[in-house]
Design an enzyme around this catalytic site. Structure first.
Site, PDB file in Angstrom:
ATOM      1  N   HIS A 178       0.807  -1.221   0.000  1.00 30.02           N
ATOM      2  CA  HIS A 178       0.000   0.000   0.000  1.00 30.02           C
ATOM      3  C   HIS A 178       0.838   1.268   0.000  1.00 30.02           C
ATOM      4  O   HIS A 178       0.331   2.358  -0.277  1.00 30.02           O
ATOM      5  CB  HIS A 178      -0.959   0.006   1.193  1.00 30.02           C
ATOM      6  CG  HIS A 178      -2.339   0.469   0.848  1.00 30.02           C
ATOM      7  ND1 HIS A 178      -2.587   1.492  -0.063  1.00 30.02           N
ATOM      8  CD2 HIS A 178      -3.556   0.073   1.280  1.00 30.02           C
ATOM      9  CE1 HIS A 178      -3.884   1.690  -0.155  1.00 30.02           C
ATOM     10  NE2 HIS A 178      -4.497   0.843   0.642  1.00 30.02           N
ATOM     11  N   ASP A 208      -8.543  -9.792 -17.945  1.00 30.01           N
ATOM     12  CA  ASP A 208      -8.571 -10.911 -18.886  1.00 30.01           C
ATOM     13  C   ASP A 208      -7.173 -11.096 -19.450  1.00 30.01           C
ATOM     14  O   ASP A 208      -6.692 -10.274 -20.232  1.00 30.01           O
ATOM     15  CB  ASP A 208      -9.582 -10.613 -20.005  1.00 30.01           C
ATOM     16  CG  ASP A 208      -9.647 -11.719 -21.047  1.00 30.01           C
ATOM     17  OD1 ASP A 208      -8.864 -12.699 -20.952  1.00 30.01           O
ATOM     18  OD2 ASP A 208     -10.475 -11.601 -21.975  1.00 30.01           O
TER      19      ASP A 208
END
Length: 431
Positions: A153, A373
């Site tokens: 983070h 994808d």
């Protein structure tokens, strides 16, 4: 007996071309997130029977190496400068890449309920902890893949993370894909000199979060679907008009949480949430700014009021905080964080849960969560791998398999196990 994964390969993937070797300065908005460590996520993919190269590991690594050229901080390591301030050492050491098999079927994991077990199975251990990016591709018995990921983070927020995943998956589908390059100029979010914190800033800006390891019992995580009809009803209850989905759902969750926790009537209840500042600074940040570009806003009220007001009134508290977000608030927030940077840097990794008077809602609504994808179809499901901090909520869009159905969104709730059933009853009773 605990399920085990069989690790087939563990290696490091470095950028495929030379990248800048330098220390990347972290903005005040990055520093406040540095102690949060890594964000663990999991994507589930169905096997394509006709694809003999389904999730070909060599192809995944090649495309990752190509993506890391543009996203080179993710191939570096977190360390500190001479003054002890956290930074990213862009040294091209690479991302951790693990390949594993598991003797279970993908359907065993349904819609991915976050848990320590889910993280243990599908997200690799981070060693050393300075690694920015760790990936695990796990092949299921009978077909299908879990793609687990851990992103530090200190480097990025959710928008930047999804930009990276979009780029990596585009290169996997088409090695010559044209992608939008990230902006690494974190000095765009440098504090002012001298810093100045506007007197009104702390009325809506939430600079700190308190965690306690001695909470009021064990926590649990559950996911609650909200249908299109329920969402429409909720928005009408919140006044209709231009009320956002975020404000409406957050109002419902906040109110139900206050009631289910049976808070003392006079206790101050606070809801906090991240607000993207990319379009709020003057001038605006580049659309593809790569880093943490959000500040925490908050709405407060006496517990009795939040619990008994109309949903329209509770939603108004939240939307009122959103409306106050402007360039001055952003600059004052950064100045405040810079002034308190030494205190932030001294924090150990945060553990435990927030007080029961606190609720923190993170929204991934509208983000390209499922735009991943790699050449074998979009993920059928995606979620955080683990959510163990009581008082944390995630709002998420539905997955590809639910598109066109009755479900509009999902609420991922982590709270005290003793209060979860009452929260669920209230959540659906009110819509």
């Amino acid at each position: 007996m605990a399920t085990e994964v069989q690790v087939i390969d563990s290696s490091s993937v470095a950028p495929s071309e030379p990248t800048p070797r330098k220390a990347l300065w972290l903005s005040p908005l990055d520093l406040v997130m540095a102690s949060r460590g890594h964000t663990p996520t999991v994507y589930l993919y169905r096997s394509h029977d006709a694809a003999s190269d389904f999730f070909d590991v060599a192809r995944m690594k090649t495309s990752l190496a190509k993506a890391l050229v543009a996203f080179y901080p993710l191939a570096g390591r977190v360390d500190t400068d001479d003054n002890g301030r956290a930074q990213i050492n862009c040294n091209s050491e690479g991302a951790l890449f693990v390949v594993a098999h598991i003797d279970r079927r993908a359907d065993d994991f349904g819609h991915l309920k976050p848990s320590p077990e889910l993280r243990r199975l599908f997200v690799p251990p981070i060693e050393p902890p300075s690694i920015m990016l760790a990936i695990q591709v796990t092949f299921f018995k009978g077909g299908g893949v879990a793609l687990g990921m851990a992103l530090h983070h200190a480097a990025i927020d959710a928008m930047s993370a999804f930009h990276f995943i979009q780029t990596w998956s585009a290169f996997s589908r088409d090695g010559a894909a044209v992608v939008e390059l990230p902006c690494h100029d974190r000095a765009l979010l440098r504090a002012r000199s001298p810093p100045f914190v506007h007197p009104d800033t702390l009325s809506v800006f939430c600079p700190t979060v308190t965690f306690s390891e001695t909470s009021s019992g064990p926590t649990t995580s559950e996911t609650f679907p909200i249908s299109h009809d329920q969402l429409a009803t909720l928005k009408r209850l919140c006044g209709g008009g231009k009320i956002s989905t975020f404000c409406a759902v957050s109002a419902l969750v906040w109110q139900c949480t206050c009631v289910s926790r049976r808070l003392p009537p006079d206790a101050e209840a606070r809801l906090s949430f991240p607000a993207n500042v990319r379009r709020k600074t003057r001038p605006p940040l580049p659309d593809r700014y790569f880093g943490n570009a959000f500040i925490w806003l908050g709405a407060t009220g006496a517990a009795r009021d939040v619990a008994s007001e109309t949903l329209a009134s509770v939603a108004g508290r939240i939307s009122g905080a959103v409306r106050k977000l402007d360039d001055e608030l952003v600059r004052s927030a950064m100045d405040h964080l810079e002034i308190t940077a030494a205190e932030t840097e001294s924090q150990r990794p945060l553990k435990g849960s927030m007080p029961e008077t606190e609720l923190r809602i993170n929204s991934w609504l509208g983000m390209p969560v499922y735009d991943a994808d790699f050449g074998w179809g979009r993920p059928r499901a995606m979620s955080r791998a683990e959510s163990v901090r009581g008082g944390f909520v995630y709002l998420m869009d539905v997955g590809p398999e639910d598109e066109g159905g009755t479900c509009a969104l999902r609420v991922l709730m982590c709270m005290e196990a003793a209060n979860m059933s009452e929260f669920e009853r209230l959540l659906y009773a009110n819509i």
